[in-house]
Design a protein around this motif. Structure first.
Motif, mmCIF file in Angstrom:
data_model
loop_
_atom_site.group_PDB
_atom_site.id
_atom_site.type_symbol
_atom_site.label_atom_id
_atom_site.label_comp_id
_atom_site.label_asym_id
_atom_site.label_seq_id
_atom_site.Cartn_x
_atom_site.Cartn_y
_atom_site.Cartn_z
ATOM 1 N N UNK A 61 0.820 -1.211 0.000
ATOM 2 C CA UNK A 61 0.000 0.000 0.000
ATOM 3 C C UNK A 61 0.849 1.255 0.000
ATOM 4 N N UNK A 62 2.095 1.146 0.416
ATOM 5 C CA UNK A 62 2.950 2.322 0.448
ATOM 6 C C UNK A 62 3.748 2.536 -0.820
ATOM 7 N N UNK A 63 3.624 1.657 -1.779
ATOM 8 C CA UNK A 63 4.456 1.767 -2.976
ATOM 9 C C UNK A 63 3.630 1.368 -4.192
ATOM 10 N N UNK A 64 3.163 2.356 -4.947
ATOM 11 C CA UNK A 64 2.291 2.074 -6.089
ATOM 12 C C UNK A 64 2.984 1.243 -7.157
ATOM 13 N N UNK A 65 4.313 1.337 -7.244
ATOM 14 C CA UNK A 65 5.027 0.529 -8.239
ATOM 15 C C UNK A 65 4.957 -0.956 -7.900
ATOM 16 N N UNK A 66 5.032 -1.276 -6.619
ATOM 17 C CA UNK A 66 4.912 -2.680 -6.210
ATOM 18 C C UNK A 66 3.512 -3.206 -6.481
ATOM 19 N N UNK A 67 2.520 -2.355 -6.203
ATOM 20 C CA UNK A 67 1.139 -2.766 -6.461
ATOM 21 C C UNK A 67 0.956 -3.028 -7.953
ATOM 22 N N UNK A 68 1.447 -2.131 -8.766
ATOM 23 C CA UNK A 68 1.333 -2.297 -10.215
ATOM 24 C C UNK A 68 2.043 -3.575 -10.664
ATOM 25 N N UNK A 69 3.247 -3.817 -10.147
ATOM 26 C CA UNK A 69 4.000 -5.020 -10.520
ATOM 27 C C UNK A 69 3.251 -6.286 -10.093
#
Length: 97
Positions: A61-69
């Motif tokens: 939840x703190x890192x949109x790039x991780x969510x996207x990945x």
């Protein structure tokens, strides 16, 4: 269950040097060292009791790039479910089915 036990063991092993350093710090009184070690131990045992998901959730939840990945890795999967399942309805709304 075994995975959980290994995770707890890893947490305890990783915290050992810190606890050892706190207890061996001669610049503080014995009471200060014990109090600090107990505070650290409380954090360690709380971390050991928590679930893997509770550790992953803040990272995602703190890192949109991780969510996207994470989500882009799911694009090619075909999910199924019951029509009255709210999770399945959410997936359908997002075009994931």
């Amino acid at each position: 269950r075994l995975i959980e036990q290994l995770r707890v063991w890893r947490i305890l092993c990783e915290s050992r040097p810190t606890l050892k350093a706190v207890l061996q710090d001669k610049s503080k009184s014995t009471k200060q060292r014990v109090d600090e070690a107990l505070k650290h131990w409380a954090v360690v045992t709380d971390a050991a009791k928590s679930s893997f998901a509770s550790h992953v959730r803040p990272a995602l939840t703190g890192d949109h790039q991780r969510v996207h990945a994470l989500l882009s890795g799911l694009e090619d999967l075909e999910f199924g479910g019951r029509e009255d399942d709210p999770g399945f309805a959410n997936l359908k709304a997002r075009g994931a089915t």
